[in-house]
Write a protein that holds these residues in place. Structure first.
Motif, PDB file in Angstrom:
ATOM      1  N   GLN A  40       1.133  -1.416   0.073  1.00  0.00           N
ATOM      2  CA  GLN A  40       0.002  -0.181  -0.211  1.00  0.00           C
ATOM      3  C   GLN A  40       0.767   1.183  -0.010  1.00  0.00           C
ATOM      4  OE1 GLN A  40      -2.769   0.544   3.856  1.00  0.00           O
ATOM      5  NE2 GLN A  40      -3.372   1.775   2.339  1.00  0.00           N
ATOM      6  N   ILE A  41       1.605   1.085   1.038  1.00  0.00           N
ATOM      7  CA  ILE A  41       3.064   2.693   0.501  1.00  0.00           C
ATOM      8  C   ILE A  41       3.524   2.482  -0.467  1.00  0.00           C
ATOM      9  CG2 ILE A  41       5.017   3.395   1.706  1.00  0.00           C
ATOM     10  CD1 ILE A  41       3.975   1.909   4.422  1.00  0.00           C
ATOM     11  N   SER A  42       4.143   1.488  -1.169  1.00  0.00           N
ATOM     12  CA  SER A  42       4.281   1.514  -2.588  1.00  0.00           C
ATOM     13  C   SER A  42       3.820   1.911  -3.390  1.00  0.00           C
ATOM     14  CB  SER A  42       4.800   0.452  -2.522  1.00  0.00           C
ATOM     15  OG  SER A  42       5.540   0.064  -3.861  1.00  0.00           O
ATOM     16  N   LYS A  43       2.513   1.873  -3.075  1.00  0.00           N
ATOM     17  CA  LYS A  43       1.415   1.977  -4.635  1.00  0.00           C
ATOM     18  C   LYS A  43       1.080   3.791  -4.163  1.00  0.00           C
ATOM     19  CE  LYS A  43      -0.367  -2.035  -5.494  1.00  0.00           C
ATOM     20  NZ  LYS A  43      -1.346  -2.830  -4.842  1.00  0.00           N
ATOM     21  N   TRP A  44       0.969   4.177  -3.115  1.00  0.00           N
ATOM     22  CA  TRP A  44       0.446   5.432  -2.685  1.00  0.00           C
ATOM     23  C   TRP A  44       1.723   5.979  -2.873  1.00  0.00           C
ATOM     24  CZ3 TRP A  44       3.272   7.872   1.741  1.00  0.00           C
ATOM     25  CH2 TRP A  44       2.314   9.614   2.232  1.00  0.00           C
ATOM     26  N   LEU A  45       3.181   6.197  -2.955  1.00  0.00           N
ATOM     27  CA  LEU A  45       4.262   6.940  -3.226  1.00  0.00           C
ATOM     28  C   LEU A  45       4.265   7.393  -4.377  1.00  0.00           C
ATOM     29  CD1 LEU A  45       6.737   5.431  -0.811  1.00  0.00           C
ATOM     30  CD2 LEU A  45       5.678   7.832  -0.608  1.00  0.00           C
ATOM     31  N   GLU A  46       3.905   5.931  -5.361  1.00  0.00           N
ATOM     32  CA  GLU A  46       3.805   6.452  -6.813  1.00  0.00           C
ATOM     33  C   GLU A  46       2.574   6.955  -7.216  1.00  0.00           C
ATOM     34  OE1 GLU A  46       2.811   2.477  -8.647  1.00  0.00           O
ATOM     35  OE2 GLU A  46       5.164   1.598  -8.090  1.00  0.00           O
ATOM     36  N   ARG A  47       1.884   7.144  -6.865  1.00  0.00           N
ATOM     37  CA  ARG A  47       1.187   8.150  -6.472  1.00  0.00           C
ATOM     38  C   ARG A  47       1.239   9.731  -6.180  1.00  0.00           C
ATOM     39  NH1 ARG A  47      -2.196   4.334  -4.670  1.00  0.00           N
ATOM     40  NH2 ARG A  47      -3.284   5.364  -3.491  1.00  0.00           N
ATOM     41  N   TYR A  48       1.746   9.933  -4.792  1.00  0.00           N
ATOM     42  CA  TYR A  48       2.156  10.949  -4.686  1.00  0.00           C
ATOM     43  C   TYR A  48       3.352  11.418  -5.187  1.00  0.00           C
ATOM     44  CZ  TYR A  48       1.622  13.494  -0.353  1.00  0.00           C
ATOM     45  OH  TYR A  48       1.017  14.687   1.206  1.00  0.00           O
ATOM     46  N   GLU A  49       3.634  10.822  -6.076  1.00  0.00           N
ATOM     47  CA  GLU A  49       4.773  11.378  -6.990  1.00  0.00           C
ATOM     48  C   GLU A  49       4.430  12.020  -7.878  1.00  0.00           C
ATOM     49  OE1 GLU A  49       8.580   9.042  -9.881  1.00  0.00           O
ATOM     50  OE2 GLU A  49       7.914   8.306  -7.653  1.00  0.00           O
ATOM     51  N   ASP A  50       3.779  11.613  -8.802  1.00  0.00           N
ATOM     52  CA  ASP A  50       2.576  11.435 -10.392  1.00  0.00           C
ATOM     53  C   ASP A  50       1.513  13.029  -9.414  1.00  0.00           C
ATOM     54  OD1 ASP A  50       1.723  11.244 -12.257  1.00  0.00           O
ATOM     55  OD2 ASP A  50      -0.675  11.443 -11.864  1.00  0.00           O
ATOM     56  N   ALA A  51       1.491  13.408  -7.670  1.00  0.00           N
ATOM     57  CA  ALA A  51       1.247  14.855  -7.754  1.00  0.00           C
ATOM     58  C   ALA A  51       2.235  15.778  -7.730  1.00  0.00           C
ATOM     59  CB  ALA A  51       0.216  14.580  -6.093  1.00  0.00           C
ATOM     60  N   HIS A  52       3.542  15.575  -7.577  1.00  0.00           N
ATOM     61  CA  HIS A  52       4.613  15.958  -6.997  1.00  0.00           C
ATOM     62  C   HIS A  52       5.009  16.889  -8.113  1.00  0.00           C
ATOM     63  CE1 HIS A  52       8.412  17.398  -6.012  1.00  0.00           C
ATOM     64  NE2 HIS A  52       8.829  16.795  -6.829  1.00  0.00           N
ATOM     65  N   PHE A  53       5.176  15.814  -9.224  1.00  0.00           N
ATOM     66  CA  PHE A  53       5.478  16.011 -10.931  1.00  0.00           C
ATOM     67  C   PHE A  53       4.558  17.000 -10.969  1.00  0.00           C
ATOM     68  CE2 PHE A  53       8.291  12.580 -10.654  1.00  0.00           C
ATOM     69  CZ  PHE A  53       9.623  13.357 -10.729  1.00  0.00           C
ATOM     70  N   HIS A  54       2.917  17.425 -10.444  1.00  0.00           N
ATOM     71  CA  HIS A  54       1.638  17.521 -11.233  1.00  0.00           C
ATOM     72  C   HIS A  54       1.551  19.106 -10.391  1.00  0.00           C
ATOM     73  CE1 HIS A  54       0.519  14.537 -13.654  1.00  0.00           C
ATOM     74  NE2 HIS A  54       0.626  15.310 -14.575  1.00  0.00           N
ATOM     75  N   GLN A  55       2.989  19.391  -9.076  1.00  0.00           N
ATOM     76  CA  GLN A  55       2.875  20.616  -8.414  1.00  0.00           C
ATOM     77  C   GLN A  55       1.870  20.753  -7.845  1.00  0.00           C
ATOM     78  OE1 GLN A  55       4.178  24.025 -11.240  1.00  0.00           O
ATOM     79  NE2 GLN A  55       5.965  23.278 -11.965  1.00  0.00           N
ATOM     80  N   TYR A  56       1.027  19.670  -7.518  1.00  0.00           N
ATOM     81  CA  TYR A  56      -0.328  19.740  -6.727  1.00  0.00           C
ATOM     82  C   TYR A  56      -0.985  20.448  -6.443  1.00  0.00           C
ATOM     83  CZ  TYR A  56       3.655  17.512  -3.609  1.00  0.00           C
ATOM     84  OH  TYR A  56       4.550  16.369  -2.975  1.00  0.00           O
ATOM     85  N   ASP A  57      -1.426  20.285  -8.347  1.00  0.00           N
ATOM     86  CA  ASP A  57      -2.769  21.373  -8.389  1.00  0.00           C
ATOM     87  C   ASP A  57      -3.748  20.589  -8.609  1.00  0.00           C
ATOM     88  OD1 ASP A  57      -2.030  19.171 -10.709  1.00  0.00           O
ATOM     89  OD2 ASP A  57      -2.054  20.127 -12.249  1.00  0.00           O
ATOM     90  N   ASP A  58      -4.351  19.658  -7.830  1.00  0.00           N
ATOM     91  CA  ASP A  58      -5.755  19.024  -7.862  1.00  0.00           C
ATOM     92  C   ASP A  58      -5.180  18.665  -6.737  1.00  0.00           C
ATOM     93  OD1 ASP A  58      -7.388  17.254  -8.239  1.00  0.00           O
ATOM     94  OD2 ASP A  58      -7.337  16.275 -10.296  1.00  0.00           O
ATOM     95  N   GLN A  59      -6.832  19.734  -6.327  1.00  0.00           N
ATOM     96  CA  GLN A  59      -6.878  19.444  -4.388  1.00  0.00           C
ATOM     97  C   GLN A  59      -7.574  18.507  -4.240  1.00  0.00           C
ATOM     98  OE1 GLN A  59      -5.270  21.256  -2.305  1.00  0.00           O
ATOM     99  NE2 GLN A  59      -4.926  22.809  -3.484  1.00  0.00           N
ATOM    100  N   THR A  60      -8.662  17.638  -5.376  1.00  0.00           N
ATOM    101  CA  THR A  60      -9.008  16.235  -4.966  1.00  0.00           C
ATOM    102  C   THR A  60      -8.046  15.885  -4.831  1.00  0.00           C
ATOM    103  OG1 THR A  60     -10.924  17.539  -6.155  1.00  0.00           O
ATOM    104  CG2 THR A  60     -11.217  14.591  -5.629  1.00  0.00           C
ATOM    105  N   VAL A  61      -7.296  14.984  -5.979  1.00  0.00           N
ATOM    106  CA  VAL A  61      -5.678  14.311  -5.483  1.00  0.00           C
ATOM    107  C   VAL A  61      -5.479  14.583  -4.639  1.00  0.00           C
ATOM    108  CG1 VAL A  61      -3.737  13.353  -6.488  1.00  0.00           C
ATOM    109  CG2 VAL A  61      -5.459  13.560  -7.593  1.00  0.00           C
ATOM    110  N   ASN A  62      -5.180  15.525  -3.798  1.00  0.00           N
ATOM    111  CA  ASN A  62      -4.215  15.560  -2.757  1.00  0.00           C
ATOM    112  C   ASN A  62      -4.824  15.350  -1.653  1.00  0.00           C
ATOM    113  OD1 ASN A  62      -2.083  16.710  -4.425  1.00  0.00           O
ATOM    114  ND2 ASN A  62      -3.066  19.341  -4.128  1.00  0.00           N
ATOM    115  N   GLU A  63      -5.846  15.807  -1.375  1.00  0.00           N
ATOM    116  CA  GLU A  63      -7.094  15.425  -0.334  1.00  0.00           C
ATOM    117  C   GLU A  63      -6.499  13.993  -0.606  1.00  0.00           C
ATOM    118  OE1 GLU A  63     -10.638  17.503  -0.744  1.00  0.00           O
ATOM    119  OE2 GLU A  63      -9.675  19.423  -0.234  1.00  0.00           O
ATOM    120  N   ALA A  64      -7.057  12.864  -1.068  1.00  0.00           N
ATOM    121  CA  ALA A  64      -7.408  11.484  -1.044  1.00  0.00           C
ATOM    122  C   ALA A  64      -5.724  11.126  -0.595  1.00  0.00           C
ATOM    123  CB  ALA A  64      -7.945  10.780  -2.675  1.00  0.00           C
TER     124      ALA A  64
END
Length: 98
Positions: A40-64
């Motif tokens: 779970q941590i590994s998959k979560w980190l992958e999604r967090y990395e994607d959000a980072h590269f999108h500069q945390y521009d999607d608040q819905t993703v950030n909240e999830a």
């Protein structure tokens, strides 16, 4: 295992689990994290990395991501009974209450 103070975070190039006292990241398998939680941590980190590269521009993703990060921190606390566990949101740059 001795008492640990841990911070769950989605920092780029981290393991998701930081030593709050000594600094640096800990490998989940070295501190006794279960296989399902490691996955779970590994998959979560992958999604967090994607959000980072999108500069945390999607608040819905950030909240999830933060909601799951808190869940991971709670699970980690349940698995590592002697550990003090907190969660830090890299998207918000602040600690989030468990």
């Amino acid at each position: 295992m001795s008492s640990l103070s841990l911070i769950v975070d989605g920092m780029l190039s981290g393991t998701g689990i930081r030593d709050a006292i000594a600094g640096g990241y800990l490998e989940p398998d070295e501190i006794g994290v279960s296989d399902p939680l490691r996955a779970q941590i590994s998959k979560w980190l992958e999604r967090y990395e994607d959000a980072h590269f999108h500069q945390y521009d999607d608040q819905t993703v950030n909240e999830a991501l933060d909601k799951e990060g808190v869940e991971i921190a709670r699970k980690l606390s349940g698995e590592l009974k002697l550990a003090s566990v907190r969660y830090f949101s890299n998207a918000k740059l602040e600690e989030v209450k468990l």
